[in-house]
Write an enzyme that holds these catalytic residues in place. Structure first.
Site, PDB file in Angstrom:
ATOM      1  CG  ASP A 137      -1.785   0.527  -3.370  1.00 55.94           C
ATOM      2  OD1 ASP A 137      -1.798   1.685  -2.889  1.00 55.94           O
ATOM      3  OD2 ASP A 137      -2.618  -0.342  -3.053  1.00 55.94           O
ATOM      4  CG  ASN A 150      -8.815   4.672   4.460  1.00 55.07           C
ATOM      5  OD1 ASN A 150      -8.094   4.203   3.576  1.00 55.07           O
ATOM      6  ND2 ASN A 150      -9.538   3.911   5.259  1.00 55.07           N
ATOM      7  CG  ASN A 207     -10.971   3.257   1.108  1.00 57.56           C
ATOM      8  OD1 ASN A 207     -12.013   3.347   0.471  1.00 57.56           O
ATOM      9  ND2 ASN A 207     -10.757   2.274   1.977  1.00 57.56           N
ATOM     10  CG  HIS A 230      -2.311   0.433   0.974  1.00 56.89           C
ATOM     11  ND1 HIS A 230      -2.903   0.453  -0.283  1.00 56.89           N
ATOM     12  CD2 HIS A 230      -3.287   0.873   1.820  1.00 56.89           C
ATOM     13  CE1 HIS A 230      -4.152   0.876  -0.182  1.00 56.89           C
ATOM     14  NE2 HIS A 230      -4.411   1.145   1.080  1.00 56.89           N
TER      15      HIS A 230
END
Length: 217
Positions: free
Chosen positions: A120, A95, A141, A48
């Site tokens: 990613d 997020n 997100n 991530h």
């Protein structure tokens, strides 16, 4: 009520200072390059955080570490032959990325067409790049937060493939895990290619760069 000469002079000086500040902010930057990820040691070099890894690679190559902090993000201003570039890593956690990027762009008066976001992508093979000029969040997100705070889906992206998790593994566990040794080799190539794509975009239209890198095998 008539305005006397002293008041006119004061207003003229004030207006001149305001315009100078606005000009300097705009002049400082040509592009803003944002890598998405999560802050903190546990997240370093996880799937991530590939956006952070690309920003770190750019900062190292250009010899300018991210030492400035504003709006819950780390950044540096890089003086390039093509102009000035802002490298950014939001520290809001993935997020909430838009809570950093939106205010930062407002502060420096940066237009959305001068933004490139690196992140990613589960829907691409590991190490594969896909450049886009617009699009939905696609379940990401961090991109969802950016769209919300920027008020548009039309901004340039460099998507870096991390592939889908193996059967039985949760997506959240997969994206927060580190790459296997085999995948690390692929991701090093992806980071180099991402850096090359960013550098190319500084002197060429993003559409041309997108067509070139998307056509590459």
């Amino acid at each position: 009520m008539p305005i006397n000469n002293c008041t006119k002079c004061f207003l003229g000086v004030l207006y001149g200072k305001i315009m100078t500040i606005r000009f300097e902010r705009r002049e400082v930057l040509m592009k803003i390059i944002v890598g998405l990820g999560n802050p903190g040691k546990p997240y370093e070099h996880t799937r991530h955080n590939i956006g952070f890894d690309v920003i770190d690679a750019l900062a190292e190559k250009w010899g300018t570490p991210l030492t400035n902090s504003k709006f819950n993000g780390m950044y540096t201003t890089v003086h390039r032959p093509e102009g000035k570039v802002l490298l950014v890593k939001p520290l809001t956690y993935m997020n909430l990325s838009g809570e950093c990027v939106g205010p930062l762009m407002d502060y420096f008066d940066i237009e959305v067409e001068d933004l490139i976001v690196i992140y990613d992508d589960l829907d691409l093979e590991t190490g594969k790049l896909r450049l886009r000029q617009k699009g939905s969040a696609g379940g990401h997100n961090g991109i969802k937060s950016l769209i919300q705070h920027l008020g548009t889906q039309e901004f340039n992206r460099i998507r870096v493939g991390i592939n889908r998790p193996p059967a039985g593994m949760k997506v959240a566990d997969y994206v927060l895990a580190k790459f296997s040794k085999e995948d690390q080799v692929l991701m090093q190539d992806a980071i180099v290619n991402s850096v090359n794509a960013v550098e190319a975009s500084l002197s060429k239209p993003f559409l041309d760069v997108m067509n070139h890198f998307n056509a590459s095998k």
